[in-house]
Scaffold this active site. Sequence first.
Site, mmCIF file in Angstrom:
data_model
loop_
_atom_site.group_PDB
_atom_site.id
_atom_site.type_symbol
_atom_site.label_atom_id
_atom_site.label_comp_id
_atom_site.label_asym_id
_atom_site.label_seq_id
_atom_site.Cartn_x
_atom_site.Cartn_y
_atom_site.Cartn_z
ATOM 1 C CG HIS A 123 -69.340 -7.271 2.311
ATOM 2 N ND1 HIS A 123 -70.556 -6.869 2.779
ATOM 3 C CD2 HIS A 123 -68.991 -8.338 3.062
ATOM 4 C CE1 HIS A 123 -70.917 -7.639 3.792
ATOM 5 N NE2 HIS A 123 -69.996 -8.554 3.976
HETATM 6 C C1 UD1 Z 1 -65.734 -11.261 6.185
HETATM 7 C C2 UD1 Z 1 -66.689 -12.391 6.540
HETATM 8 C C3 UD1 Z 1 -68.100 -12.006 6.140
HETATM 9 C C4 UD1 Z 1 -68.488 -10.669 6.704
HETATM 10 C C5 UD1 Z 1 -67.445 -9.617 6.388
HETATM 11 C C6 UD1 Z 1 -67.778 -8.356 7.128
HETATM 12 C C7 UD1 Z 1 -65.724 -14.646 6.410
HETATM 13 C C8 UD1 Z 1 -65.745 -15.911 5.641
HETATM 14 N N1 UD1 Z 1 -66.361 -13.610 5.834
HETATM 15 O O1 UD1 Z 1 -65.753 -11.109 4.773
HETATM 16 O O2 UD1 Z 1 -69.003 -12.978 6.619
HETATM 17 O O3 UD1 Z 1 -69.707 -10.275 6.158
HETATM 18 O O4 UD1 Z 1 -66.165 -10.073 6.812
HETATM 19 O O5 UD1 Z 1 -67.166 -7.255 6.576
HETATM 20 O O6 UD1 Z 1 -65.165 -14.583 7.466
HETATM 21 N N2 UD1 Z 1 -59.395 -6.536 3.420
HETATM 22 C C9 UD1 Z 1 -58.660 -5.373 3.538
HETATM 23 N N3 UD1 Z 1 -58.575 -4.813 4.782
HETATM 24 C C10 UD1 Z 1 -59.143 -5.341 5.894
HETATM 25 C C11 UD1 Z 1 -59.859 -6.540 5.761
HETATM 26 C C12 UD1 Z 1 -59.982 -7.117 4.517
HETATM 27 O O7 UD1 Z 1 -58.141 -4.859 2.569
HETATM 28 O O8 UD1 Z 1 -59.024 -4.750 6.984
HETATM 29 C C13 UD1 Z 1 -59.539 -7.136 2.074
HETATM 30 C C14 UD1 Z 1 -58.446 -8.151 1.755
HETATM 31 O O9 UD1 Z 1 -58.141 -8.019 0.398
HETATM 32 C C15 UD1 Z 1 -59.151 -9.467 1.995
HETATM 33 C C16 UD1 Z 1 -60.592 -9.150 1.607
HETATM 34 O O10 UD1 Z 1 -60.794 -7.814 2.005
HETATM 35 O O11 UD1 Z 1 -58.605 -10.516 1.240
HETATM 36 C C17 UD1 Z 1 -61.601 -10.050 2.260
HETATM 37 O O12 UD1 Z 1 -61.455 -10.050 3.672
HETATM 38 P P1 UD1 Z 1 -61.958 -11.304 4.550
HETATM 39 O O13 UD1 Z 1 -61.843 -10.986 5.975
HETATM 40 O O14 UD1 Z 1 -61.318 -12.529 4.071
HETATM 41 O O15 UD1 Z 1 -63.446 -11.439 4.116
HETATM 42 P P2 UD1 Z 1 -64.609 -10.363 4.029
HETATM 43 O O16 UD1 Z 1 -65.033 -10.258 2.611
HETATM 44 O O17 UD1 Z 1 -64.208 -9.116 4.735
HETATM 45 N N1 UDP Z 2 -70.600 -0.941 8.796
HETATM 46 C C1 UDP Z 2 -69.878 0.191 9.157
HETATM 47 N N2 UDP Z 2 -69.284 0.921 8.168
HETATM 48 C C2 UDP Z 2 -69.358 0.591 6.849
HETATM 49 C C3 UDP Z 2 -70.107 -0.564 6.486
HETATM 50 C C4 UDP Z 2 -70.693 -1.322 7.491
HETATM 51 O O1 UDP Z 2 -69.778 0.530 10.339
HETATM 52 O O2 UDP Z 2 -68.800 1.306 6.003
HETATM 53 C C5 UDP Z 2 -71.281 -1.711 9.846
HETATM 54 C C6 UDP Z 2 -72.765 -1.891 9.620
HETATM 55 O O3 UDP Z 2 -73.489 -0.808 10.143
HETATM 56 C C7 UDP Z 2 -73.055 -3.185 10.359
HETATM 57 C C8 UDP Z 2 -71.782 -3.957 10.173
HETATM 58 O O4 UDP Z 2 -70.771 -3.025 9.827
HETATM 59 O O5 UDP Z 2 -73.281 -2.959 11.729
HETATM 60 C C9 UDP Z 2 -72.016 -4.938 9.072
HETATM 61 O O6 UDP Z 2 -70.823 -5.355 8.602
HETATM 62 P P1 UDP Z 2 -70.644 -5.939 7.141
HETATM 63 O O7 UDP Z 2 -71.633 -5.367 6.211
HETATM 64 O O8 UDP Z 2 -69.215 -5.745 6.842
HETATM 65 O O9 UDP Z 2 -70.873 -7.499 7.387
HETATM 66 P P2 UDP Z 2 -72.136 -8.465 7.537
HETATM 67 O O10 UDP Z 2 -73.108 -7.876 8.487
HETATM 68 O O11 UDP Z 2 -72.678 -8.672 6.164
HETATM 69 O O12 UDP Z 2 -71.513 -9.729 8.039
#
Ligand code: UD1
Ligand code: UDP
Length: 378
Positions: A219
């Site tokens: 992601h």
């Molecule tokens: C964010 C964090 C990242 C973390 C990740 C965990 C920042 C800068 N990044 O990244 O460090 O690893 O969360 O998962 O804060 N979206 C949906 N539904 C949701 C949430 C997001 O569709 O419930 C989509 C939207 O299109 C959005 C994109 O995901 O624009 C990115 O979401 P965002 O929260 O900005 O960043 P992540 O990539 O999730």
């Molecule tokens: N996770 C989850 N379901 C998923 C993918 C991730 O519950 O489908 C959990 C995972 O086990 C971990 C946390 O979400 O505990 C990590 O989140 P993510 O990979 O989104 O972010 P990061 O750790 O890279 O910030």
Amino acid sequence: MIKLLTIIGARPQIIKAAAISRAIQGLYADEISEILVHTGQHYDQNMSEVFFNELNIPQPDYNLGIGSMHPAVQTAKMIDAIFGVLEKEEPNWLLVYGDTNSTLAGSLAANKAEIPLIHIEAGLRSYNKSMPEENNRIVADHFSTLLFCPTQTAEENLRKEGFFINTIPEFHIDRPGIFNCGDVMYDNSKFFGDLAENKQSLLEKNSLKENQFIFFTCHRPVNTDVKENLSSIFRACLQLADRGEEIFMPLHPRTIKALEQRAPAILEELNSHENIVVHPPVSFLEISLLEKKCKMVITDSGGVQKEAFFFKKPCLVLRDETEWVELVESGSAILVGANTEKIVEQFEVLMSKTLSFPQIFGRGNAAEIICERILESS
Ligand code: UD1
Ligand code: UDP
């Protein structure tokens, strides 16, 4: 009674909050009252709500409802809304987890409102400031009065950055308390690891057999938003699947959207491949079971890299560097970036290695140590 205001927002923070909330409810309910504030950064049912019931996290006292938008606007809106809650609640401490935009907003709001800040997962560094997370975590660390490091390396990183490791109160922003307490996610994996066995139906439904499938997540913006990297990573999955490897991939909404926009032909191949299951995000118990039962993890997630280690699984990391350097040093994880050949080649290398998993992330009682230190410092 100490009033602790906790900021959550993105999936991994909600999960991390389970460990501290569990410790407060079980051991410190007479001494610490926690107010949970959800920024709304993640909002889909399977990115947020699913975790509250499953992990017994109290429903947030506030949901600020700030969803996806440009990070600058998102952070600004979060700061504004968090500040409003701080004015109303006047907590003794504000606590943030990790390195997301919600972490940054919480840190800035606490600083401007002159509320002492607690940072859990302090001291991590990838030394790559093109990742938003690196900048967010640096700000959180430098604004904190209490810094809780999950590993020895994290504490060393802070030392290298000029922090002095104070462990005896009184603490303040210019003399913060720094503790290597272990990782709250290790607490969670220990606590929920057995309960995850109740999710066997997910394996059965997807015909997944123990030690016979690869578990995959991806992601990071560098992998989803750069078309060459996105294609290269998923081409590697297709090559592995063509060789007979089964792959289960619960994809982050960001990744599905990226595939739809930037690589629709690859998405079609993934969807139609008999050895690949493309799946929506799964719950924490489900992912824990998948991590426990797979033969190998391939991921760019910070949390999933560590969980592979907790469950003693080899891991290919789809990045050029990691803040969890111990995993690579232990030999159980290999950095493969977004390079198709390297991913496929290192899969074979790692499968044939004998691995060791030393105790790096504490003893599974990080949350308890954190609560004790907060009480001592208040
Ligand atoms: C964010 C964090 C990242 C973390 C990740 C965990 C920042 C800068 N990044 O990244 O460090 O690893 O969360 O998962 O804060 N979206 C949906 N539904 C949701 C949430 C997001 O569709 O419930 C989509 C939207 O299109 C959005 C994109 O995901 O624009 C990115 O979401 P965002 O929260 O900005 O960043 P992540 O990539 O999730
Ligand atoms: N996770 C989850 N379901 C998923 C993918 C991730 O519950 O489908 C959990 C995972 O086990 C971990 C946390 O979400 O505990 C990590 O989140 P993510 O990979 O989104 O972010 P990061 O750790 O890279 O910030």
